[in-house]
Structures are given as C-alpha cells and as structure tokens.
Design a protein around this motif. Structure first.
Motif, short mmCIF file in Angstrom:
data_model
loop_
_atom_site.label_atom_id
_atom_site.label_comp_id
_atom_site.label_asym_id
_atom_site.label_seq_id
_atom_site.Cartn_x
_atom_site.Cartn_y
_atom_site.Cartn_z
N ASP A 8 6.01 -43.41 -1.79
CA ASP A 8 4.73 -42.78 -1.44
C ASP A 8 4.20 -41.93 -2.59
O ASP A 8 4.40 -40.72 -2.64
CB ASP A 8 4.91 -41.92 -0.18
N TRP A 9 3.49 -42.58 -3.51
CA TRP A 9 2.92 -41.87 -4.64
C TRP A 9 1.78 -40.94 -4.22
O TRP A 9 1.42 -40.01 -4.95
CB TRP A 9 2.41 -42.85 -5.69
N ALA A 10 1.21 -41.17 -3.05
CA ALA A 10 0.12 -40.30 -2.57
C ALA A 10 0.66 -39.04 -1.91
O ALA A 10 -0.08 -38.08 -1.70
CB ALA A 10 -0.76 -41.07 -1.59
N PHE A 11 1.96 -39.02 -1.56
CA PHE A 11 2.60 -37.87 -0.93
C PHE A 11 1.87 -37.44 0.34
O PHE A 11 1.63 -36.25 0.58
CB PHE A 11 2.71 -36.70 -1.92
N LEU A 12 1.52 -38.43 1.15
CA LEU A 12 0.81 -38.18 2.40
C LEU A 12 1.66 -38.61 3.58
O LEU A 12 2.44 -39.56 3.48
CB LEU A 12 -0.52 -38.94 2.41
N PRO A 13 1.52 -37.94 4.73
CA PRO A 13 2.32 -38.30 5.91
C PRO A 13 1.78 -39.54 6.61
O PRO A 13 0.59 -39.86 6.53
CB PRO A 13 2.18 -37.07 6.81
N SER A 14 2.67 -40.24 7.29
CA SER A 14 2.30 -41.34 8.20
C SER A 14 1.40 -42.40 7.57
O SER A 14 0.44 -42.87 8.18
CB SER A 14 1.61 -40.75 9.44
N ASN A 15 1.72 -42.78 6.32
CA ASN A 15 0.92 -43.82 5.66
C ASN A 15 1.73 -45.08 5.38
O ASN A 15 1.33 -45.92 4.58
CB ASN A 15 0.30 -43.29 4.37
N GLY A 16 2.90 -45.20 6.04
CA GLY A 16 3.72 -46.39 5.85
C GLY A 16 4.48 -46.43 4.54
O GLY A 16 5.03 -47.46 4.17
N LYS A 17 4.54 -45.28 3.86
CA LYS A 17 5.27 -45.16 2.61
C LYS A 17 6.08 -43.88 2.64
O LYS A 17 5.81 -42.99 3.45
CB LYS A 17 4.31 -45.16 1.42
N MET A 18 7.08 -43.78 1.77
CA MET A 18 7.98 -42.63 1.80
C MET A 18 8.33 -42.13 0.40
O MET A 18 8.62 -42.93 -0.49
CB MET A 18 9.30 -43.01 2.49
N TYR A 19 8.32 -40.81 0.22
CA TYR A 19 8.96 -40.23 -0.96
C TYR A 19 10.29 -39.63 -0.50
O TYR A 19 10.57 -39.56 0.71
CB TYR A 19 8.07 -39.21 -1.67
N CYS A 20 11.16 -39.23 -1.43
CA CYS A 20 12.56 -38.97 -1.08
C CYS A 20 12.76 -37.92 0.00
O CYS A 20 13.46 -38.16 0.99
CB CYS A 20 13.36 -38.63 -2.33
N SER A 21 12.16 -36.75 -0.15
CA SER A 21 12.38 -35.70 0.85
C SER A 21 11.61 -35.98 2.14
O SER A 21 12.00 -35.50 3.21
CB SER A 21 12.00 -34.33 0.29
N GLU A 22 10.55 -36.77 2.07
CA GLU A 22 9.83 -37.18 3.27
C GLU A 22 10.73 -38.06 4.14
O GLU A 22 10.73 -37.96 5.38
CB GLU A 22 8.56 -37.95 2.90
N LEU A 23 11.52 -38.92 3.51
CA LEU A 23 12.46 -39.77 4.24
C LEU A 23 13.45 -38.91 5.03
O LEU A 23 13.74 -39.19 6.20
CB LEU A 23 13.21 -40.68 3.26
N SER A 69 27.56 -45.86 1.50
CA SER A 69 26.23 -46.11 0.95
C SER A 69 25.38 -44.86 0.91
O SER A 69 25.75 -43.81 1.45
CB SER A 69 25.50 -47.18 1.78
N VAL A 70 24.23 -45.00 0.27
CA VAL A 70 23.24 -43.93 0.20
C VAL A 70 21.90 -44.53 0.63
O VAL A 70 21.51 -45.59 0.15
CB VAL A 70 23.14 -43.36 -1.23
N ILE A 71 21.22 -43.86 1.54
CA ILE A 71 19.87 -44.28 1.93
C ILE A 71 18.90 -43.35 1.19
O ILE A 71 18.99 -42.13 1.32
CB ILE A 71 19.66 -44.17 3.45
N GLU A 72 17.99 -43.92 0.44
CA GLU A 72 17.11 -43.11 -0.40
C GLU A 72 15.77 -43.79 -0.62
O GLU A 72 15.62 -44.99 -0.43
CB GLU A 72 17.78 -42.86 -1.76
N ALA A 73 14.80 -42.98 -1.02
CA ALA A 73 13.49 -43.49 -1.41
C ALA A 73 13.33 -43.22 -2.90
O ALA A 73 13.34 -42.07 -3.34
CB ALA A 73 12.38 -42.80 -0.63
N THR A 74 13.22 -44.29 -3.69
CA THR A 74 13.11 -44.15 -5.14
C THR A 74 11.75 -44.64 -5.62
O THR A 74 11.12 -45.49 -4.98
CB THR A 74 14.22 -44.94 -5.87
N ALA A 75 11.33 -44.11 -6.76
CA ALA A 75 10.02 -44.45 -7.29
C ALA A 75 9.90 -45.93 -7.62
O ALA A 75 8.83 -46.53 -7.48
CB ALA A 75 9.73 -43.61 -8.54
N ARG A 76 10.98 -46.54 -8.03
CA ARG A 76 10.93 -47.95 -8.44
C ARG A 76 11.06 -48.93 -7.27
O ARG A 76 10.39 -49.97 -7.24
CB ARG A 76 12.05 -48.24 -9.45
N LYS A 77 11.90 -48.59 -6.29
CA LYS A 77 12.20 -49.58 -5.25
C LYS A 77 11.90 -49.11 -3.84
O LYS A 77 12.18 -49.83 -2.88
CB LYS A 77 13.67 -49.99 -5.36
#
Length: 218
Positions: free
Chosen positions: A134-149, A76-84
C-alpha cells in the motif's frame, strides 16, 4: 600439583563449554506463534524515508514489522513488503536476510501481553496474502503496508483493534516532506496523507500491549 593442574584445566574447559552453550542458545532463540518482529532500519530509500518521518530521539529505529507463525507446519513470517506485498516468508530466510547490527540480525522480538486469540490474528494475516503493498498508506483499499497488516490482524474478542491509529507523519526532523514521498504521491496522483490516521513500526513498538522478549543483536 599435577592433579591440581588437571582439575583446573578440566574446570576451565567446563566453563568454556557452558559459555559456548549459552551463546548458541542465544543465537538459536525462536519466537512464539504471534510474536512480532521489529526490524532495524537499513539503507534503502524507503527505509530512510520511513525512519526520517517516524524516528524517536535516542531510540532504536525500526522500518519494518512482521508476524511470526508456523504456516503449514513450517516456521514462517507473514509480512507486507514493498516489492512483493503481503506474503509468507521462510523464517530462516527472513532472519538471515534482515539488516545486521554488529554482524547479528537487527531484529527485536515483541510479544502480546494481552490475552487474545493469537490463531485468529494469524488467520486474519494470512487472509491478506497476495495483496499489493500500500504505497498510498490508506485504509481499506485492498492493499497493505507492514504495520497496517499487523493493525488489521490483531483484534480483541469484541472486534476492536488491539493497536492504535495515530496521525501519520511524512516529514523529516526539519518539518519538510522528503523528495522521496513527494515523488511517490505525485506518481499516485494524490496528496501526501500527512496527518491522516495510520500506523508505523516505531510507534507500534511502544504500544503498552507489547513486551520485548528477545533482541538478536545484543
């Protein structure tokens, strides 16, 4: 003479078979647990905005990074995607659907050179499953963008991050912030976090703790 021709034909067939076998092995390369998968840029608006802001002259441009792992025994692949958001993707689906370069998967596989607990990194990545992108690209906000993950998942024994934070750039090569980003952050009601600490696939790929182990599009 007839015997020589038969021997020559047999030898040519053997070399041909060896070539095909090597080619198949190249295509059948499977990453190891904890390998990072850097994907070349595609033509989507998000991809173009990311690469315009983070591209390095003369280098391959990446717009996504993900983590390879066996989840419940399934490659498998663990990832953060814009859609899901943060999700687990079947490996075969991931490698088939990724943008292509000359008809081959546009993926570079990089491996951690430092001795760290890979399983702990995988477990941390899985703990973020279900978080929104994480569309806001901010740390520790309960959301993730790919490289942040990836940044949050890989830590040394003392808890310090394996990867670095760097000032984020949302500007193109002319120093302008593309309309794509302006509209995104206008909808969010916040300013573009240009210059704030963060990560991106292009910069992460140059980290000294990584080594390139396979390129699918060679």
């Amino acid at each position: 003479m007839k015997l020589f021709k038969i021997a020559t034909a047999t030898l040519l067939m053997a070399f041909s078979g060896l070539s095909i076998l090597c080619s198949c092995r190249q295509e059948e390369f499977t990453p190891q647990e904890g390998d990072l998968l850097f994907c070349v840029s595609d033509t989507s608006a998000l991809s173009q905005a990311i690469t315009a802001a983070t591209q390095r002259e003369g280098d391959i441009q990446y717009d996504h990074v993900a983590l390879y792992a066996e989840v419940d025994g399934v490659p498998s692949v663990i990832e953060a995607t814009a859609r899901k958001g943060v999700r687990v993707t079947d490996w075969e689906h991931f490698i088939t659907k990724t943008p292509k370069v000359n008809g081959k998967p546009g993926v570079d596989v990089m491996r951690i050179k430092e001795d760290i607990d890979i399983q702990a990194a995988i477990d941390r990545a899985l703990s973020f499953k279900g978080q929104a992108y994480d569309w806001a690209f901010l740390p520790s906000n309960g959301k993730m963008y790919c490289s942040e993950l990836i940044y949050e998942s890989f830590r040394r024994e003392d808890g310090t991050p394996l990867f670095s934070l760097n000032p984020m750039s949302f500007r193109d090569k002319d120093g302008n912030i593309p309309t794509f980003w302006v509209e995104i952050f206008k909808k969010l009601g916040t300013e573009v976090p240009d210059g704030q600490p963060g990560t991106n696939p292009n910069t992460m790929a140059t980290e000294p703790v990584l080594s390139l182990v396979h390129r699918y599009f060679d």
